[in-house]
Design an enzyme around this catalytic site. Structure first.
Site, PDB file in Angstrom:
ATOM      1  N   ASP A   1     112.848 -98.595   7.668  1.00 56.33           N
ATOM      2  CA  ASP A   1     112.504 -97.518   8.598  1.00 56.33           C
ATOM      3  C   ASP A   1     111.136 -97.802   9.231  1.00 56.33           C
ATOM      4  O   ASP A   1     110.353 -98.605   8.710  1.00 56.33           O
ATOM      5  CB  ASP A   1     112.466 -96.197   7.807  1.00 56.33           C
ATOM      6  CG  ASP A   1     112.666 -94.967   8.672  1.00 56.33           C
ATOM      7  OD1 ASP A   1     112.674 -95.095   9.901  1.00 56.33           O
ATOM      8  OD2 ASP A   1     112.800 -93.865   8.101  1.00 56.33           O
TER       9      ASP A   1
ATOM     10  N   ASP B   1     118.578 -89.697  14.334  1.00 57.91           N
ATOM     11  CA  ASP B   1     118.490 -88.677  13.285  1.00 57.91           C
ATOM     12  C   ASP B   1     119.312 -87.444  13.649  1.00 57.91           C
ATOM     13  O   ASP B   1     119.476 -86.533  12.841  1.00 57.91           O
ATOM     14  CB  ASP B   1     117.035 -88.256  13.074  1.00 57.91           C
ATOM     15  CG  ASP B   1     116.298 -89.207  12.144  1.00 57.91           C
ATOM     16  OD1 ASP B   1     116.926 -90.175  11.669  1.00 57.91           O
ATOM     17  OD2 ASP B   1     115.105 -88.993  11.895  1.00 57.91           O
TER      18      ASP B   1
HETATM   19  C1  DGJ Z   1     113.729 -91.328   9.534  1.00 60.10           C
HETATM   20  C2  DGJ Z   1     115.121 -91.823   9.309  1.00 60.10           C
HETATM   21  O1  DGJ Z   1     115.784 -91.924  10.531  1.00 60.10           O
HETATM   22  C3  DGJ Z   1     115.827 -90.874   8.352  1.00 60.10           C
HETATM   23  O2  DGJ Z   1     117.167 -91.256   8.203  1.00 60.10           O
HETATM   24  C4  DGJ Z   1     115.100 -90.874   7.044  1.00 60.10           C
HETATM   25  O3  DGJ Z   1     115.194 -92.134   6.466  1.00 60.10           O
HETATM   26  C5  DGJ Z   1     113.650 -90.478   7.256  1.00 60.10           C
HETATM   27  N1  DGJ Z   1     113.035 -91.276   8.286  1.00 60.10           N
HETATM   28  C6  DGJ Z   1     112.860 -90.636   6.000  1.00 60.10           C
HETATM   29  O4  DGJ Z   1     111.518 -90.482   6.224  1.00 60.10           O
END
Ligand code: DGJ
Length: 744
Positions: free
Chosen positions: A487, A557
């Site tokens: 990430d 997300d």
């Molecule tokens: C952003 C990601 O897109 C989410 O799926 C998750 O992993 C969060 N970060 C965690 O901080």
């Protein structure tokens, strides 16, 4: 392989025998050099002309009478023999001289030239001119390297061309070398410039977005002047994706000429689309020249990232299919042998507590549904309340015995294990920041600025790169990890590098990305079975550069099924569904509190690489039964969805009804998803015509509900011309059809 040293031709054929190889060197005169029709790239020495057979297209350029490398043709396939030698374009006026009107393959900024330069440099004596002339070439069937040199200095450029026969996609990049005895500062070093003539009213398509709203398709008539698509954020970014498509007037999803291209660079990038008053179009692209400065000491060189491009007469749909095919065959790790994406579970969105007991409980429930991979998201590391990003050790309160008991349980349940990491960020509260405040990017004598309490680690520093590689290597060596979800939840703030000499500080834009790639490459080499997901708070880092090193991507997300239909459709313009991880999450969703049925959510997620993010503790027995059925069904169609040919039958943006079809490579299985978002006035959805079927074949139809009544079999012609009447009703209705070809 041909090598043209400017005077002679040498035909070199490498004959491999066992593990040894033999070089056969033949010298032939330029006039007698053959152009073999079967070669992907042909050279016609008497015309000083190169012709690339690029799938359905022909791409050609040559050396003109000024010794410039001139773009000649990029269009529908034509006979190479019919192309003339390059001759410069006449100037129009003293304001538009020939040197500016003539499209060059790789124009330096120098002389009377007013377009977007591909190379711009400053020399120590104050000269700021680069005029590139042809020097030599090396040609080996599908690979060509052309050397250009500045007319007034020993600054040289190697232009590289490769053509990928599966898709006809052409790769271009360059290597700029300082062969002078003084330093040279590069101020723009683009990968390539593409010239095309799409005619009047051509349309530019590109993808824009923001966090939770990525992958929005934009379409506009190409204006006269410049249109910049770019990221200045240090990484690819969701704001615009590094892809363009230019369709001739009237081009649609299914027909019309479309030129398209995508960059393989995960840092700040730019594509400059220029349309002249005379409708010549140029797309110049590569590393963003904004705030760019790259000093080359004598003997040093800079390689620019690949810029891939293709052309089809089959509309936007075929452009996407060619890109998907190219990614599957030539970009993703493992290529056509890459493992199909396993169905994963991740409890992040369900706010599943991150501790041993809760995660084991979730793993047990997930396994019962047929999940194949269990992923633990953020929260497993450090000792701080905010997670302490940067402190990459297992949190002793949450996992008193380390990760091993959880991983062992996950394996015993028949799944493999994945773990979230965010290696490029550092929390201001972390032990790492306290110990190494100089490791963040910032400017000298300025207040370090953070966003949400975190900074970006300066990966351009080799010590930070080594430290990052070391902890990741240790983590993967000590734990049986099948997937790292990598990430990156921020963009650059204060892109300074105070420890480097002032003249080198702006190299951060390049070195950071090179070091990131090196870490990923070394990790993969040390752990050949490790897979990596690219995630940047959603789809903020998806490009052909990172995808060479990662196995899957997180598009957004935003997991609301209705929004996801357009997000995923946008993603599919460029990237194969094989890479697209789609979670089924809870409803009402967190963003709009929209309640969509579980079946609809499943079917939306099944149009890519199905995954689960629901709260497993909240599923009713009926939900569990449906989930089990859908997961089993997905396993039956996974090969077709992930590696087949995708047809966007009806885009979610068009109307209330959308549909996507996938045809397996062997044509035996066809999968159709259809979604009705909101029915009004009791009207039926329009008949749905399928595409890409075998007109002489008969197909057996299977539905998961009674969405098609009274038809068991149908011919390819009937399905494509008359189509199917689907029975969809109300809001958020959906269906899945599986067709099997039953005749040869
Ligand atoms: C952003 C990601 O897109 C989410 O799926 C998750 O992993 C969060 N970060 C965690 O901080």
């Amino acid at each position: 392989m041909y090598i043209d040293d400017g005077h002679h031709w040498r035909l070199i054929r490498r004959l491999s025998r066992g593990c040894g190889s033999m070089l056969l060197l033949v010298t032939i005169s330029a006039a007698a050099a053959p152009a073999r029709a079967a070669d992907a790239i042909q050279y016609f020495p008497e015309k000083k002309l190169w012709v690339i057979n690029a799938g359905e297209a022909t791409y050609a350029f040559g050396v003109n009478e000024r010794n410039e490398l001139q773009s000649l043709y990029w269009g529908a396939g034509i006979r190479a023999e019919d192309l003339p030698a390059a001759h410069s374009v006449a100037g129009w006026s003293s304001f538009d001289p020939s040197t500016s009107a003539t499209p060059q393959e790789y124009p330096g900024w120098g002389g009377a030239f007013y377009g977007e330069p591909v190379l711009k440099a400053t020399f120590p004596d104050g000269n700021r001119e680069v005029i590139l002339h042809y020097v030599a070439q090396k040609l080996a069937n599908d690979f060509l390297e052309i050397t250009l040199q500045d007319e007034g200095s020993a600054l040289t450029v190697e232009l590289r061309y490769r053509v990928y026969p599966d898709s006809g996609i052409v790769e271009r990049s360059s290597r700029i070398e300082n062969r002078t005895s003084d330093p040279v500062i590069l101020e723009s070093a683009q990968s390539a410039a593409w010239t095309l003539l799409p005619g009047a009213h051509a349309r530019l398509q590109y993808l824009t977005g923001e966090w939770a709203g990525e992958w929005q398709v934009q379409s506009e008539e190409l204006p006269v002047g410049q249109r910049a698509l770019e990221s200045r954020r240090g990484s690819t970014s969701a704001e615009v994706n590094p892809w363009f498509a230019i369709g001739q007037a009237g081009a649609t999803e299914e027909r019309g000429q479309v030129w398209f291209g995508a960059l393989a660079w995960s840092g700040s990038w730019r594509m400059t689309v220029e349309r002249s008053a005379r409708s010549q179009v140029r797309v110049t692209g590569g590393i963003n020249a904004f705030d760019f400065s790259y000093a080359l000491a004598p003997g040093e060189s800079l390689e620019t990232p690949p810029f891939y491009a293709g052309l089809t007469a089959g509309g936007m749909g075929q452009a996407s299919r060619l890109l998907h095919r190219f990614e599957l065959a030539d970009i993703i790790p493992g290529g056509l042998h890459a493992r199909l994406r396993p169905i994963l579970y991740n409890g992040w969105e369900a706010q599943m507590p991150v501790n041993e007991a809760a995660q084991i409980g979730a793993a047990e429930k997930a396994a019962r549904l047929g999940v194949e991979r269990f992923v633990v998201d953020a929260g497993w590391f450090g000792s701080k309340d905010d997670g302490g990003v940067g402190d990459w050790y297992v949190n002793p309160q949450k996992f008193p015995h380390g990760l091993k008991p959880l991983i062992d349980r996950v394996h015993a349940l028949g799944m493999d294990f994945g773990l979230w990491v965010e290696p490029e960020s550092v929390s201001g509260k972390s032990e790492l920041y306290r110990e190494h405040p100089g490791w963040i990017m910032t400017y000298p004598n300025r207040r370090p600025i953070n966003v949400d309490g975190s900074f970006v680690l300066n990966l351009a520093r080799d010590d930070v790169k080594e430290w990052t590689f070391a902890w990741l290597d240790r983590l993967v060596s000590e734990n049986d990890i099948a997937l790292l979800k990598w990430d990156y939840n921020r963009n650059w703030i204060q892109p300074g590098w105070p420890q480097a000499p002032v003249g080198d500080q702006k190299k951060i834009w390049v070195r950071y990305v090179q070091n990131l790639y090196e870490i990923l490459d070394r990790l993969r080499a040390r752990h050949p079975r490790l897979e990596i997901e690219t995630c940047s708070g959603g789809g903020g880092r998806v490009d052909l550069g990172i995808l060479r090193r990662t196995d899957q991507a997180w598009p957004s997300d935003n997991t609301d099924a209705l929004d996801r239909l357009s997000i995923q459709s946008g993603f599919s313009q460029v990237y194969t569904p094989h890479l697209m991880i789609d979670w089924v999450t809870d409803a009402p969703d967190w963003l709009h509190a929209r309640a969509t049925p579980l079946k609809y959510r499943f079917l939306v997620a099944m149009t890519g690489a199905l995954a689960l993010g629901v709260d497993l503790n909240k599923l009713t027995p009926e939900d569990n039964a449906l989930a089990t059925k859908m997961i089993a069904l997905y396993k039956e169609i996974r090969l077709t969805v992930q590696n087949g040919k995708l047809y966007r039958l009806r885009s979610p943006g068009d109307a209330n009804f959308s549909a996507t079809e996938y045809v397996s490579d062997d044509g035996r299985q066809v999968v159709v998803f259809a979604f009705l978002h909101a029915q009004q006035f009791g009207t039926s959805v329009p008949r749905l015509s399928l595409r890409g079927l075998d007109t002489s074949a008969v197909y057996r139809l299977r539905t998961i509900d009674q969405a098609v009544e009274g038809i068991d079999t149908a011919s390819g012609t009937d399905l494509m011309h008359r189509g199917l009447q689907l029975k969809l009703r109300g809001d958020y209705d959906s269906t899945l059809l599986i067709l099997t070809r039953i005749t040869e």
